[in-house]
Design an enzyme around this catalytic site. Structure first.
Site, short mmCIF file in Angstrom:
data_model
loop_
_atom_site.label_atom_id
_atom_site.label_comp_id
_atom_site.label_asym_id
_atom_site.label_seq_id
_atom_site.Cartn_x
_atom_site.Cartn_y
_atom_site.Cartn_z
N ASP A 408 0.53 -1.43 -0.15
CA ASP A 408 0.37 0.00 0.17
C ASP A 408 0.95 1.20 -0.07
O ASP A 408 1.24 1.63 1.06
CB ASP A 408 -0.88 -0.12 0.89
CG ASP A 408 -1.58 1.07 1.27
OD1 ASP A 408 -1.86 1.81 0.43
OD2 ASP A 408 -2.85 0.54 2.47
N HIS A 409 0.82 2.49 -0.76
CA HIS A 409 2.11 2.93 -1.12
C HIS A 409 1.83 4.02 -0.39
O HIS A 409 2.27 5.62 -0.69
CB HIS A 409 2.11 3.18 -3.06
CG HIS A 409 2.89 3.84 -3.25
ND1 HIS A 409 4.52 4.49 -2.39
CD2 HIS A 409 4.06 4.47 -4.76
CE1 HIS A 409 5.54 4.34 -2.43
NE2 HIS A 409 5.23 4.90 -4.25
N ARG A 410 0.69 4.18 0.10
CA ARG A 410 -0.14 5.14 0.86
C ARG A 410 0.89 4.97 2.02
O ARG A 410 1.06 6.01 3.13
CB ARG A 410 -1.74 4.98 1.66
CG ARG A 410 -2.46 5.07 0.20
CD ARG A 410 -4.18 5.79 0.60
NE ARG A 410 -3.27 4.12 1.72
CZ ARG A 410 -5.23 3.25 2.47
NH1 ARG A 410 -6.00 4.30 2.31
NH2 ARG A 410 -4.89 1.81 3.13
N ILE A 412 4.23 2.68 2.46
CA ILE A 412 4.91 1.95 2.71
C ILE A 412 5.80 2.88 1.19
O ILE A 412 4.98 2.58 -0.09
CB ILE A 412 4.90 0.28 2.22
CG1 ILE A 412 4.82 -0.28 3.38
CG2 ILE A 412 5.69 -0.18 2.04
CD1 ILE A 412 4.11 -1.56 3.78
#
Ligand code: CAO
Length: 438
Positions: A408-410, A412
């Protein structure tokens, strides 16, 4: 007077299920506790036991019916014409506990040892231990944990089709009941604010181009679809690819054959993940935007995707960080077998903090697994293959295991994903390092 048998609560926020088997007919004598029918909900099958000994008077449901909590399923004439056990005066409506359904006999491989039925019965609606999934920032805070969402079938259908979690939708009806308009308004708010959810246009009539067949979507497929839409629409996914050299692990594994419980590569990867998750706690977390915080979990429960005849199931191994590779391998084998024998309870599939999906037993060189929301990362494994690796001036054959880490790029950053994957790679390449950790 005949006693009514009602559908007990199947689990937290599970208000209905599908009847998959009716085990009795009118006139049958039944014992107290005997399984009357099987209901499938949330990917697990549960038996509804008889609350008393007696004779079946009426059967009000059939296989394939949808049934709701509290619905009368059948009536039983108690032995001697009255219920054998009087309900306590304080208890208005007896609600028996339900337990995971036993596997059908024909499904059981002949040479396998018998698998124990899970000792713990599922009690009606236990107090929730984990937070509700959070909505995108545009959404309002979810309802209380204990809330069983009040909504009609048409509203639920609409929410399912649009991938909306009814927990997140503020209800405008009587006593907070969620209406179809509420769902539409919720989607509109999200879509206008963030474009996160889009209504799916109706399908064309495919019969105009040739013959088609219609196959009903069963409850497992429906649940999988809902979970995938939820994750795919709310979580910005990135997948990072790497390889781990598992030549030494494979040699050790083969050497250990017939010397103890069977070890597969998945057991070693589970152990390595448990260690890496401690070193990278943001991978063992959930994002709570409504509260403005990251929930870091001080436990390590890893889900393992299991391919079954009925579809994808993800049982969870608890406290992987505290277990040996042998224990992990043994437990994973048992869970996978129970998944395939339809013996998993809902509790077996809850509470995971990270997930592993190993498709390597089947094949493939890499894939992009979908995060098991509300987790923030998932590790996919593809088929380990012998490949030429250039070392000290020459090519040598090494067994390389492809790792596909979706995150989850939010939560990590890409650099941390690369570090996490490399850490896994280092441990799998040099498994002795794992001995240094609990
Ligand atoms: N590369 C090479 N070989 C692999 C491998 C890999 N990535 N993964 C497993 N193998 C090998 C095992 O080591 C084992 O070898 P031996 O027979 O020599 O001992 C053999 O393949 C069979 O392994 P297995 O699949 O029975 O056991 P496992 O512990 O590795 O995996 C499980 C268990 C439950 C993960 C697996 O059976 C399964 O169901 N995989 C599918 C998961 C899935 O569907 N994912 C998709 C989810 S998204 O749709």
């Amino acid at each position: 007077m005949a006693e009514e048998v009602k559908l007990p609560a199947l689990g937290e926020n599970v208000a209905a299920g599908d009847v998959v088997d009716v085990k009795v007919k009118v006139g049958d004598d039944v014992k107290e506790g005997q399984a009357l029918l099987e209901v499938e909900a949330e990917k697990s099958t549960v038996e509804v036991p008889s609350p008393l000994a007696g004779r079946i008077d009426k059967v009000l449901i059939k296989k394939g019916d949808k049934v709701k909590t509290g619905q009368t399923l059948m009536t039983i004439e108690g032995s001697n014409g009255k219920p054998e056990k009087e309900a306590p005066a304080t208890k208005a409506e007896p609600v028996p506990a339900v337990k995971p359904a036993a596997a059908p006999k024909e499904d059981k491989p002949k040479e396998r040892p018998a698998v124990e039925t899970p000792a713990a019965e599922i009690k009606p609606a236990p107090a929730p231990k984990e937070p509700k999934p959070q909505a995108a920032p545009a959404a309002q805070a979810s309802k209380g944990d204990d809330a069983v969402i009040a909504a009609g079938p048409a509203t639920r259908k609409l929410a399912r089709e649009w991938g909306v979690d009814l927990n997140q939708v503020p209800g405008s009806g009587a006593k907070g009941r969620v209406t179809q308009e509420d769902v539409k308004e919720f989607v509109h708010t999200l879509a206008s604010g963030r474009g996160a959810v889009q209504a799916i246009p109706p399908l064309p009539n495919f019969e105009q181009w040739g013959p088609v067949e219609y196959k009903p979507v069963d409850s497992i497929r429906r649940k999988t679809a809902e979970q995938m839409i939820l994750s795919w629409t709310h979580v910005p996914h990135v997948s990072h690819q790497d390889n781990a050299d598992v030549t030494e692990i494979e040699a050790f594994r083969k050497n250990q054959e017939n010397k103890g419980p069977k070890l597969t590569v998945t057991a070693f990867v589970l152990k390595a993940c448990a260690i890496a998750l401690k070193q990278f706690p943001q991978f063992n977390a959930s994002l709570d935007l409504a509260q403005g915080r990251l929930v870091l979990k001080n436990y390590c429960h890893i889900g393992v995707a299991v391919d079954t005849e009925r579809g994808l199931l993800v049982p969870v191994l608890r406290d992987v960080d505290k277990k040996s590779v042998y224990d992990i391998g043994k437990e994973m084998g048992e869970l996978a077998e129970r998944a395939r024998l339809k013996k998993l309870s809902m509790e077996d599939m809850r509470g995971g903090s990270f997930t592993i999906s190993n498709l390597g037993g089947i094949g493939g060189t890499g894939f992009t697994p979908i995060i098991n929301y509300p987790e923030v990362a998932i590790l996919g494994l593809s088929r380990a293959r012998l490949q030429p690796v250039y070392r000290e001036g020459q090519f040598v054959p090494r067994l390389l295991l492809p790792l596909s880490l979706s995150y989850d790029h939010r939560v990590i950053d890409g650099a941390d994903a690369a570090r996490f994957s490399r850490r896994l790679g280092e441990m799998l390449e040099n498994p002795l390092v794992m001995l240094l950790h609990a």
